[in-house]
Design an enzyme around this catalytic site. Structure first.
Site, PDB file in Angstrom:
ATOM      1  N   LYS A  61      44.421  41.759  50.639  1.00 58.36           N
ATOM      2  CA  LYS A  61      43.872  40.663  51.458  1.00 58.36           C
ATOM      3  C   LYS A  61      44.100  39.375  50.657  1.00 58.36           C
ATOM      4  O   LYS A  61      43.381  39.072  49.721  1.00 58.36           O
ATOM      5  CB  LYS A  61      42.366  40.896  51.682  1.00 58.36           C
ATOM      6  CG  LYS A  61      41.796  40.326  52.967  1.00 58.36           C
ATOM      7  CD  LYS A  61      41.915  38.825  53.137  1.00 58.36           C
ATOM      8  CE  LYS A  61      40.855  38.044  52.429  1.00 58.36           C
ATOM      9  NZ  LYS A  61      41.096  36.583  52.417  1.00 58.36           N
ATOM     10  N   GLU A 108      38.277  39.552  38.014  1.00 54.82           N
ATOM     11  CA  GLU A 108      38.752  38.419  37.205  1.00 54.82           C
ATOM     12  C   GLU A 108      38.204  37.172  37.854  1.00 54.82           C
ATOM     13  O   GLU A 108      38.629  36.790  38.947  1.00 54.82           O
ATOM     14  CB  GLU A 108      40.267  38.402  37.155  1.00 54.82           C
ATOM     15  CG  GLU A 108      40.767  39.410  36.159  1.00 54.82           C
ATOM     16  CD  GLU A 108      42.261  39.495  36.108  1.00 54.82           C
ATOM     17  OE1 GLU A 108      42.932  38.732  36.808  1.00 54.82           O
ATOM     18  OE2 GLU A 108      42.744  40.350  35.369  1.00 54.82           O
ATOM     19  N   CYS A 153      42.539  29.738  36.148  1.00 56.49           N
ATOM     20  CA  CYS A 153      41.296  30.301  35.603  1.00 56.49           C
ATOM     21  C   CYS A 153      41.196  30.088  34.109  1.00 56.49           C
ATOM     22  O   CYS A 153      40.110  29.938  33.561  1.00 56.49           O
ATOM     23  CB  CYS A 153      41.207  31.779  35.937  1.00 56.49           C
ATOM     24  SG  CYS A 153      42.651  32.694  35.389  1.00 56.49           S
ATOM     25  N   GLU A 161      32.692  25.127  37.004  1.00 56.66           N
ATOM     26  CA  GLU A 161      34.149  25.194  37.103  1.00 56.66           C
ATOM     27  C   GLU A 161      34.608  24.230  38.200  1.00 56.66           C
ATOM     28  O   GLU A 161      34.293  24.428  39.374  1.00 56.66           O
ATOM     29  CB  GLU A 161      34.579  26.627  37.441  1.00 56.66           C
ATOM     30  CG  GLU A 161      36.079  26.802  37.428  1.00 56.66           C
ATOM     31  CD  GLU A 161      36.523  28.183  37.875  1.00 56.66           C
ATOM     32  OE1 GLU A 161      35.984  28.696  38.881  1.00 56.66           O
ATOM     33  OE2 GLU A 161      37.422  28.746  37.229  1.00 56.66           O
TER      34      GLU A 161
HETATM   35  P1  NAD Z   1      37.210  32.866  46.249  1.00 50.27           P
HETATM   36  O1  NAD Z   1      36.271  33.740  45.493  1.00 50.27           O
HETATM   37  O2  NAD Z   1      36.646  31.868  47.177  1.00 50.27           O
HETATM   38  O3  NAD Z   1      38.215  33.742  47.126  1.00 50.27           O
HETATM   39  C1  NAD Z   1      39.034  34.745  46.550  1.00 50.27           C
HETATM   40  C2  NAD Z   1      39.340  35.793  47.597  1.00 50.27           C
HETATM   41  O4  NAD Z   1      38.138  36.455  47.954  1.00 50.27           O
HETATM   42  C3  NAD Z   1      39.933  35.246  48.890  1.00 50.27           C
HETATM   43  O5  NAD Z   1      40.945  36.116  49.335  1.00 50.27           O
HETATM   44  C4  NAD Z   1      38.746  35.268  49.839  1.00 50.27           C
HETATM   45  O6  NAD Z   1      39.110  35.365  51.186  1.00 50.27           O
HETATM   46  C5  NAD Z   1      38.025  36.515  49.370  1.00 50.27           C
HETATM   47  N1  NAD Z   1      36.599  36.585  49.721  1.00 50.27           N
HETATM   48  C6  NAD Z   1      35.723  35.567  49.874  1.00 50.27           C
HETATM   49  N2  NAD Z   1      34.508  36.037  50.204  1.00 50.27           N
HETATM   50  C7  NAD Z   1      34.612  37.395  50.261  1.00 50.27           C
HETATM   51  C8  NAD Z   1      33.695  38.442  50.548  1.00 50.27           C
HETATM   52  N3  NAD Z   1      32.423  38.208  50.847  1.00 50.27           N
HETATM   53  N4  NAD Z   1      34.155  39.716  50.497  1.00 50.27           N
HETATM   54  C9  NAD Z   1      35.439  39.983  50.182  1.00 50.27           C
HETATM   55  N5  NAD Z   1      36.347  39.022  49.925  1.00 50.27           N
HETATM   56  C10 NAD Z   1      35.938  37.739  49.951  1.00 50.27           C
HETATM   57  O7  NAD Z   1      38.140  32.196  45.134  1.00 50.27           O
HETATM   58  P2  NAD Z   1      39.237  31.049  45.363  1.00 50.27           P
HETATM   59  O8  NAD Z   1      38.525  29.768  45.602  1.00 50.27           O
HETATM   60  O9  NAD Z   1      40.256  31.556  46.321  1.00 50.27           O
HETATM   61  O10 NAD Z   1      39.951  31.038  43.919  1.00 50.27           O
HETATM   62  C11 NAD Z   1      39.534  30.277  42.842  1.00 50.27           C
HETATM   63  C12 NAD Z   1      38.704  31.109  41.866  1.00 50.27           C
HETATM   64  O11 NAD Z   1      39.465  32.201  41.353  1.00 50.27           O
HETATM   65  C13 NAD Z   1      38.275  30.325  40.632  1.00 50.27           C
HETATM   66  O12 NAD Z   1      36.924  30.595  40.336  1.00 50.27           O
HETATM   67  C14 NAD Z   1      39.168  30.870  39.530  1.00 50.27           C
HETATM   68  O13 NAD Z   1      38.691  30.727  38.218  1.00 50.27           O
HETATM   69  C15 NAD Z   1      39.298  32.285  39.939  1.00 50.27           C
HETATM   70  N6  NAD Z   1      40.455  32.897  39.285  1.00 50.27           N
HETATM   71  C16 NAD Z   1      40.243  33.762  38.235  1.00 50.27           C
HETATM   72  C17 NAD Z   1      41.323  34.322  37.558  1.00 50.27           C
HETATM   73  C18 NAD Z   1      41.106  35.240  36.382  1.00 50.27           C
HETATM   74  O14 NAD Z   1      42.051  35.904  35.984  1.00 50.27           O
HETATM   75  N7  NAD Z   1      39.922  35.310  35.809  1.00 50.27           N
HETATM   76  C19 NAD Z   1      42.621  34.019  37.958  1.00 50.27           C
HETATM   77  C20 NAD Z   1      42.802  33.132  39.022  1.00 50.27           C
HETATM   78  C21 NAD Z   1      41.705  32.584  39.688  1.00 50.27           C
END
Ligand code: NAD
Length: 503
Positions: A191, A266, A300, A397
């Protein structure tokens, strides 16, 4: 025609294919719309134009994708590792052959600059190669012997898994998860993030053209709270590999609890770059600015907190401000561009809100601090100085090209500032004192630390965070441990005495 014009023309060709058919789901080898027929827009953050309509899936689409992954699991999990390796190497080769198409698509869909995205596809291919090479031995374990027993451990793929990814560098990130899952023998339902769905569809098409059997990798687009949620709750999905925000991670853990999902998270970061006055200052300036202003700061592992020893604080931050002001912000397909537009107006608004927060909290905006132009999500590379660690700009963040600088006196204060946040993903340390580096890295609360270096990824090493930054590690054999179950079988080495009960 300038290089930019040429690149835009090229990108339009790639976009046209999507504009015509939309970004469909990919289930059991077929491109299909959402069963409800609903769609959502994916936009280009350069100017807000709609690039394509994307399938907006509901629970029924997720159920269909999970059914396909479940049906494909017996065949794929029993395919010999050497055969899986061959197919995954072909996928890597096909990614490399279409690196331009992937990079251009990603630039248009996410706003990330081509100078960084051109490497994303290559890194994605490298992920496939690395994990493919481990497929033949993935089931191997150990034999341990006691005087009476011989224990053999081995691993088996856990089953169909869900992969949920965010919108920053979506292609590369998804391959980090999907490649080891497939190499382990798992089947996958992916997804992708709603803001950046395009390259996920490309990946599954490329993989199937390269020989991946249908149903082994499926893609379902849609919102997190509907499609994502259903995937995390589905009883046939054995594990969820998730990359995204920390609070989404908590939700997924709760959603997966009734079906006892194994989770790999992550999550976010607020990573310090700590600079002592004995460091190589020129290199530290380059690394600190690279780690926050590359990839739009939407990364991240970005070094979003600059902790500088007070003896060099003013001179160091002045140099960082200079760099920030000189950085070229522009069209992601311009080869000169360093910072492109942020992913989406919703995210841009969040980042811009921190400029007001910084002012209200009493910090100084030493560079940037505003939107650039009227059109698109362009934000100036920004440096806050005069901040304290309790301010929101030091704790939360922001996920944009925004750096918060804080001075420190000595090692003790540097450590206390560095560790006094909820997150613990990465830390960067600049010092030429080896003993200090050992003392500091012994106590820094971060899953990954780089000494006198920017983030340089080496796939055999563990990638992941502590505290609110995550659970589990990617890379090396750690990925296989997540996607596989370890089992032990014990055999008697001789006819031993079995205890007799009741008589
Ligand atoms: P997000 O958590 O809003 O969304 C990530 C994914 O989760 C999307 O596909 C979204 O549709 C899905 N999602 C949202 N709510 C959900 C739910 N209730 N159930 C299941 N899936 C759900 O994150 P974002 O804004 O897309 O990405 C940015 C974040 O990702 C930042 O916090 C960043 O630090 C983190 N990130 C971490 C790493 C790492 O390796 N630690 C790498 C890249 C990004």
């Amino acid at each position: 025609m300038s290089v930019l014009d040429d690149n835009i023309a090229k990108a339009q060709v790639y976009m046209a294919a999507f504009a015509a058919g939309g970004v469909l789901n990919h289930i059991d080898g077929a491109s299909v719309p959402a069963l409800s027929g609903k769609t959502m827009d994916t936009i280009c953050p350069v100017d807000g134009t709609v690039l394509a309509q994307v399938a907006m899936s509901g629970a029924e689409d997720v159920d269909a994708a999970v059914a396909a992954a479940r049906a494909a699991f017996p065949g794929w999990s029993k395919t010999p590792g050497a055969e899986r390796r061959k197919i995954l190497i072909k996928v890597a080769e096909a990614i490399e052959a279409r690196a331009d198409e992937i990079a251009f698509t990603e630039c248009m869909d996410t706003g990330q600059a081509l100078r960084f995205m051109s490497k994303a596809a290559i890194r994605g291919a490298a992920n496939f190669r690395f994990f493919a090479d481990q497929a033949p031995g993935a089931e191997d374990g150990t034999v341990t012997r006691t005087p009476t027993q011989m224990n053999t451990t081995s691993r088996r793929p856990i089953g169909p898994v869900g992969v949920i990814t965010p919108w920053n560098t979506p292609f590369m990130l998804s391959t980090w998860k999907i490649a080891p899952a497939l190499a382990s023998g798992c089947t996958v339902v992916h997804k992708p993030a709603e803001f950046s769905p395009m390259t996920a569809k490309k990946l599954v098409e490329i993989a199937e053209e390269a020989g991946l059997p249908k149903g082994v990798l499926n893609v379902v687009n849609g919102l997190g709270e509907t499609a994502g949620k259903r995937l995390t709750e589905h009883p046939d999905i054995r594990a969820i590999a998730f990359v995204g925000e920390s609070r989404t991670g908590s939700m997924i853990m709760a959603q997966g609890a009734p079906t006892l999902k194994r989770v790999h998270f992550e999550l976010g970061g607020k990573n310090p770059v700590i600079v002592f006055d004995d460091a190589d200052i020129d290199r530290a300036v380059d690394a600190a600015t690279f780690m926050i202003y590359s990839l739009n700061g939407e990364r991240c592992t970005s070094s979003s907190r600059l902790l500088v020893q007070d003896t060099i604080h003013d001179a160091f931050t002045a140099r960082v401000a200079e760099v920030a002001k000189r950085i070229k912000v522009g069209h992601p397909l311009d080869p000169e561009t360093v910072v492109g537009p942020l992913i989406h107006p919703v995210h841009e608004e969040k980042v811009l809100s921190y400029f007001d927060t910084a002012r209200a909290e009493g910090a100084t905006i030493a560079a940037g601090g505003g939107k650039i132009g009227e059109k698109g999500c362009f934000v100036a590379p920004t440096l806050f100085t005069g901040a304290t660690n309790t301010m929101k700009i030091a704790q939360e963040e922001i996920f944009g090209p925004v750096l918060t600088a804080i001075p420190f006196r000595d090692e003790e204060e540097a450590l206390s500032l560095a560790n006094d946040v909820d997150y613990g993903l990465a830390a960067y340390l600049w010092t030429n004192d080896l003993n200090r580096a050992i003392r500091m890295t012994d106590h820094l609360e971060a899953g990954m630390m780089w000494v006198n270096s920017e983030n340089i990824r080496h796939l055999p090493t563990p990638f992941g965070g502590v505290k609110a930054s995550g659970i589990g590690r990617d890379g090396g054999d750690w990925s296989f441990d997540f996607y596989m179950e370890t089992v032990n079988v014990s055999f008697p080495r001789a006819i031993h005495k079995v205890p007799k009960l009741g008589g």
